[in-house]
Design an enzyme around this catalytic site. Sequence first.
Site, PDB file in Angstrom:
ATOM      1  N   GLY A  53       0.824   5.716   1.478  1.00  0.00           N
ATOM      2  CA  GLY A  53       0.524   6.794   1.983  1.00  0.00           C
ATOM      3  C   GLY A  53       0.705   7.903   1.414  1.00  0.00           C
ATOM      4  CB  SER A  54       0.638  11.690   2.277  1.00  0.00           C
ATOM      5  OG  SER A  54      -0.890  11.398   2.446  1.00  0.00           O
ATOM      6  CG  ASP A  93      -3.997  10.576   7.705  1.00  0.00           C
ATOM      7  OD1 ASP A  93      -5.208  11.031   7.476  1.00  0.00           O
ATOM      8  OD2 ASP A  93      -3.219  10.303   7.137  1.00  0.00           O
ATOM      9  N   GLY A 133       0.770  -1.145   0.139  1.00  0.00           N
ATOM     10  CA  GLY A 133      -0.107   0.108   0.005  1.00  0.00           C
ATOM     11  C   GLY A 133       0.873   1.380  -0.133  1.00  0.00           C
TER      12      GLY A 133
END
Length: 427
Positions: free
Chosen positions: A155-156, A268, A153
């Site tokens: 993320g930012s 978040d 995966g």
Amino acid sequence: MLSLEFLYLSYNNMTGKIPKSLKALVYLKYLNVSFNKLSGEIPNCGPFANFTSQSFVSNNALCGASRLQVPPCQGKSSQRTRRKRVLHLFLYSLFGITSVIVASAVRFLILRRRKRNEPSGSTELSSMRSHERFSYYELQQATNEFNRDNFLGAGSFSKVYKGVKDGTIFAVKVFKLELKGAFKSFDIECNILRSLRHRNLTKVITSCSSPKFKALILEYMPNGTLDKWLHSLDFILDMLQRLAVMIDVASSLDYLHNGYSELVVHCDLKPSNILLDQNMVGHLSDFGITKLLGTEDSFRQTKTIRTIGYIASDGLVSTSCDVYSFGIVMMEAFTRRRPSDEIFTGDLSLKHWINNSFPTGVAQIADADLIRPKGEPLNTKIQCFVSVMELALSCTSVSPGARISMKEALLALKNLRHQLVTSSRLK
């Protein structure tokens, strides 16, 4: 620097003695000089009286108090220790050097045999946790050169890969240093995760850091993210499982808000940042934009970039902003509707959609998999769903002051689970 409170010098290849002048730092709360090459005596007064063995791990030439798990210093033994030495000398002279050599040989063979017979699975993770950082080459090998097949995966500021080393599986979070804010995100996660300890927070095993490459090696979660379980046709969670995951997340947030010396705001919270282990226990992850609030700050205005749909409109960083996000996650978990779902346009949002469904249309907004006629009685399921949505709406009040606390949300969820389990047993 007499007001110094935190001193982190781990993994710096330092040599020499610990300066005795550090005893004057009366405000020093945290010290970590582990994994260096320090030698000599560890001071035993001032702030050092409160430090544990974890502050001095893997400095083989250090000596000091037994509670620090280091050898006693030569020439500073107590009277009791001197008596033991006299007794040892007497025994040596009595039995002779030969018997000592034989005993040592036997002991060596026993330890060697134990080590050979020890199950490999029980030692791999512990040895990795004390690993003096991974090299880039080791991570490259473990992830098959960061192959797409091992991609878990993104993320930012990072990408996550599955890695395998000596039979142990772990996750490698590689920070995208070309992005502005990635260096800061790495530092924040290191600072946060080395201090916090909770069963529902992601555990960091070690790290890999150089000017051009930074990565965290994390505990691997074989069941992936809550997002995957909610929005994939191949996975289904029943009512009790969803309640259990929400309780896990609420427990971690309650710890961040109330169980640490400072207020910690995750900032978040969303299903993709909730990971599930082999037992489907939820773990909160991704602390790249987490904020620490001092005792004088109950909130802070910020420009922190967070995921649209899960954040409150007030723009404040406070525990109540985490509570708001938690409420939205609960709504998504039990309706299987993302805040960004295409049906939510104009002024209609996930929160308004649920609020407008009370009281007559609540059953129509529930995830169909939750109210299928199996397991618990249908009326019990619908009532549980209604109670969860009421709790979620209490978490997402417009005014931050009107939102309940995470401690209250956690207690309410535990009560709902108890009621659901009790109803199932009485069926």
